[in-house]
Design a protein around this motif. Sequence first.
Motif, short mmCIF file in Angstrom:
data_model
loop_
_atom_site.label_atom_id
_atom_site.label_comp_id
_atom_site.label_asym_id
_atom_site.label_seq_id
_atom_site.Cartn_x
_atom_site.Cartn_y
_atom_site.Cartn_z
N ALA A 73 21.39 -33.75 -15.35
CA ALA A 73 21.69 -32.44 -15.35
C ALA A 73 20.61 -31.78 -16.24
CB ALA A 73 22.96 -31.90 -15.71
N HIS A 74 20.07 -30.46 -15.92
CA HIS A 74 19.31 -29.68 -16.66
C HIS A 74 19.96 -28.28 -16.99
CE1 HIS A 74 15.69 -27.30 -17.72
NE2 HIS A 74 16.27 -26.39 -16.90
N LEU A 75 20.00 -27.98 -17.97
CA LEU A 75 20.67 -26.37 -18.65
C LEU A 75 19.84 -25.45 -18.55
CD1 LEU A 75 22.91 -25.09 -19.98
CD2 LEU A 75 21.99 -25.78 -22.19
N GLY A 76 19.85 -24.49 -17.57
CA GLY A 76 19.27 -23.55 -17.67
C GLY A 76 19.41 -22.38 -18.64
N ASN A 91 21.55 -23.96 -13.62
CA ASN A 91 21.26 -25.28 -14.01
C ASN A 91 20.88 -26.12 -12.91
OD1 ASN A 91 22.52 -25.03 -16.34
ND2 ASN A 91 24.78 -25.39 -15.93
N HIS A 140 18.48 -20.24 -7.91
CA HIS A 140 18.78 -21.55 -7.54
C HIS A 140 18.12 -22.02 -6.46
CE1 HIS A 140 22.61 -21.73 -9.69
NE2 HIS A 140 22.45 -20.20 -9.63
N VAL A 270 29.27 -30.12 -13.21
CA VAL A 270 28.17 -29.33 -13.78
C VAL A 270 28.14 -27.98 -13.14
CG1 VAL A 270 25.34 -29.16 -13.72
CG2 VAL A 270 26.49 -31.51 -13.87
N HIS A 273 25.75 -22.23 -14.49
CA HIS A 273 25.22 -21.89 -15.58
C HIS A 273 26.26 -22.32 -16.71
CE1 HIS A 273 22.42 -19.07 -13.57
NE2 HIS A 273 23.69 -18.96 -12.79
N PRO A 276 25.83 -28.04 -20.04
CA PRO A 276 25.56 -28.15 -18.73
C PRO A 276 26.69 -29.22 -17.98
CG PRO A 276 23.90 -29.67 -19.60
CD PRO A 276 24.73 -28.91 -20.80
#
Length: 344
Positions: A73-76, A91, A140, A270, A273, A276
């Motif tokens: 997972a990536h946190l925007g 995310n 997204h 997840v 936003h 995450p």
Amino acid sequence: MFEAIATFCLLAAPDICRDVLLPGYEAQTQATCEAKLEGHQPELADSTPVSQPRCQMVGPIGRFEEISGGVYAHLGAISDAAPENYGDVANIGFIVGETSVAVIDTGGTRKVAEEIYRAIRARTDLPVSHVILTHMHPDHVLGAALFAQIGATVVGHEKLGSALTDRAETYLTNFGELIGQDQFVGTTVVLPDMTVSETPSIDLGGRVIELQSWQTSHTTNDLTVLDPTSGVMFTGDLVFHQHAPALDGSVRGWVEVLDIMKGLPVKRIVPGHGGPVLDWPGGAKDLSRYLHVLTMDTEKALNAGRSLSTAAETIATSEAENWELFELFNARNATVAFTELEWE
């Protein structure tokens, strides 16, 4: 590690250019990368190459956390799209099976997608077989073209294609202005190859992920992705955390969907936003409260005979201290909820 890039410029503004990643030519040595490039003629929609493809050291790699075995997972950024974040404000995730990889959401520009691609390649050489778009919003979906370029099947809700077709020009214009055209080169809208109307599954090789389409709620085209192996579900914007919610569908529908989701066999999520990663169903607490306040305040305003313009200034304002970017989204949420509920 080396990768291939080429400089592209906008057709409509040839002085606006960017070095763009050409996926699929990664190699341990520059000579091997260059050998793969022989005879390659790069193409990008609405852009033209002004340099021959060349090989150089790998560029910026997206930051991903492995939240369970093979699930990343990536946190925007908790922010509106802006030059400093080049559309990296949502995310993103990917799931690695035994034979392929699925990407969940792709960020707001091709530049974000390039960093996602590099993050995947830093962990596995398996092909990206699917890119799953959780809903239509530009933060997204606008990176999806890179993955389509390497042959990934683009997957979305059955209503996603029409929603993107209707909004593509607006999304590209508005996001390009927010981010800056120099960082937007190579970004375009792609439509889904595979649409979801119920609950299909995708086999990544020894790992089957489950998709579910939902009734109109956050938008008309929301989709979730569940990995039963880990118990992790990617909710897209059906769940917000920290970042103020954005309503582009039905507040009643959103409440109903969220209640159903709380009963699913899910350990963690997840969100679209924030996070995450959130425990489930506890991670829905803040959003559930906000939607309740939004609904109750709207009903009170309607019962009091208030006009939309005055009601939108006060509906759900008690929630302001609980959310970042509240001023950007709440008044619009109030307008959407007021318009929906006044017809009941």
